[in-house]
Design an enzyme around this catalytic site. Sequence first.
Site, PDB file in Angstrom:
ATOM      1  N   HIS A  81      -1.161  57.718  56.696  1.00 40.17           N
ATOM      2  CA  HIS A  81       0.040  57.951  55.875  1.00 40.17           C
ATOM      3  C   HIS A  81       0.103  56.997  54.696  1.00 40.17           C
ATOM      4  CE1 HIS A  81       1.515  60.877  58.645  1.00 40.17           C
ATOM      5  NE2 HIS A  81       1.694  60.028  59.619  1.00 40.17           N
ATOM      6  N   HIS A 105       0.477  54.656  46.904  1.00 41.62           N
ATOM      7  CA  HIS A 105       0.598  56.089  46.621  1.00 41.62           C
ATOM      8  C   HIS A 105       0.164  56.353  45.185  1.00 41.62           C
ATOM      9  CE1 HIS A 105       4.584  54.278  45.640  1.00 41.62           C
ATOM     10  NE2 HIS A 105       4.391  54.956  44.530  1.00 41.62           N
ATOM     11  N   HIS A 107       0.594  58.907  41.541  1.00 43.40           N
ATOM     12  CA  HIS A 107       1.388  59.849  40.734  1.00 43.40           C
ATOM     13  C   HIS A 107       0.414  60.577  39.826  1.00 43.40           C
ATOM     14  CE1 HIS A 107       5.354  58.108  41.778  1.00 43.40           C
ATOM     15  NE2 HIS A 107       4.649  56.992  41.896  1.00 43.40           N
ATOM     16  N   HIS A 130       0.080  53.045  42.667  1.00 44.93           N
ATOM     17  CA  HIS A 130       1.044  51.991  42.976  1.00 44.93           C
ATOM     18  C   HIS A 130       0.718  51.384  44.334  1.00 44.93           C
ATOM     19  CE1 HIS A 130       4.345  53.951  40.244  1.00 44.93           C
ATOM     20  NE2 HIS A 130       3.405  53.327  39.549  1.00 44.93           N
ATOM     21  N   THR A 211      10.876  53.883  41.538  1.00 41.96           N
ATOM     22  CA  THR A 211      10.865  55.028  40.623  1.00 41.96           C
ATOM     23  C   THR A 211      11.296  56.318  41.309  1.00 41.96           C
ATOM     24  OG1 THR A 211       8.516  55.502  41.016  1.00 41.96           O
ATOM     25  CG2 THR A 211       9.048  53.971  39.226  1.00 41.96           C
ATOM     26  N   THR A 212      11.852  56.191  42.516  1.00 39.34           N
ATOM     27  CA  THR A 212      12.470  57.324  43.206  1.00 39.34           C
ATOM     28  C   THR A 212      13.820  56.871  43.743  1.00 39.34           C
ATOM     29  OG1 THR A 212      11.413  56.713  45.295  1.00 39.34           O
ATOM     30  CG2 THR A 212      10.268  58.338  43.939  1.00 39.34           C
TER      31      THR A 212
END
Length: 299
Positions: A81, A105, A107, A130, A211-212
């Site tokens: 994950h 993760h 983008h 990131h 950023t979320t």
Amino acid sequence: SSGPWNQLHQVVLSVPGEWCYQSQFSCRDTCRGPSEWKNNFPNCGGQRQSPINIVTHRVKHDPKLTSFIFEGHKKVFNMTHFTLPQSVRLRGGGLPATYKAVQFHLHWGENGGQGSEHSVDGERYPMELHIVHIKEKYGSLGEALNDSTGVAALAFFFEVTSGQNKQLDRVIEALGKVRYEGESLSDYFRLTDIIPQANKLNYYRYSGSLTTPGCDQAVVWTVFQQSLPISKNQVQRDFFFYLLFGTEKPMTGIFRPVQNLNGRVVYTSVPAHSLCVLPNLITLFLCLFCVFGQQRCFH
């Protein structure tokens, strides 16, 4: 619901009607896009939001921005994950403490187009990595978000090159395995497979946010100037179109638009005398003039 910073896995599971990226809109999903995040998550309308556009001629050198010390980056670990073992540590680089890794993760855009979150002089890259850390004294990301410097995020741009980045293939293949809800990935790799040595990296630094949603303003951002190579074939791999949002729509365009600086200063680890960035021909001629002018002085 979509938890902070788990974009890659959590957005796959996001529930219709919650926050989403602009690319997620469809007849089946009327979720709130980035421009409306602040309506449900007030922090998203704050003064220290991320990502940003970095204007290179306005950055200021900070001598405290020394080389980083990466610990555990050469160790092989199981990538499940996209979480990282806490043995991966980060210190130096002007950070106020030692930080432990949480997860990483990516983008990306659509059809291999612009997909990075941060931009430099208005230029965006096809993909951005990131790597998320929290201060070692905290037990969870949620706890670290209560501290204005509780999270340290490293951002790397990917730039299309002619050669294939073989080390990246393992991560790309792992991504392709995360297609539907409940699926996990299990693969072994080292961070040094995809990022370079810490003591050789120049970078930008600013104070920002997740950023979320909830866009918590608790992040010390490091955006590296050296981009990582990725081939056109890799960035356009079919898996990008097989990864699915919760609505079965292809997961592309997963980035937040750049946010206003609101008076924040972006710092750089590069001394002013070595900032010969050469954005245009005028700067090139000025640099050459300075070089040849100095040579004449010494003859």
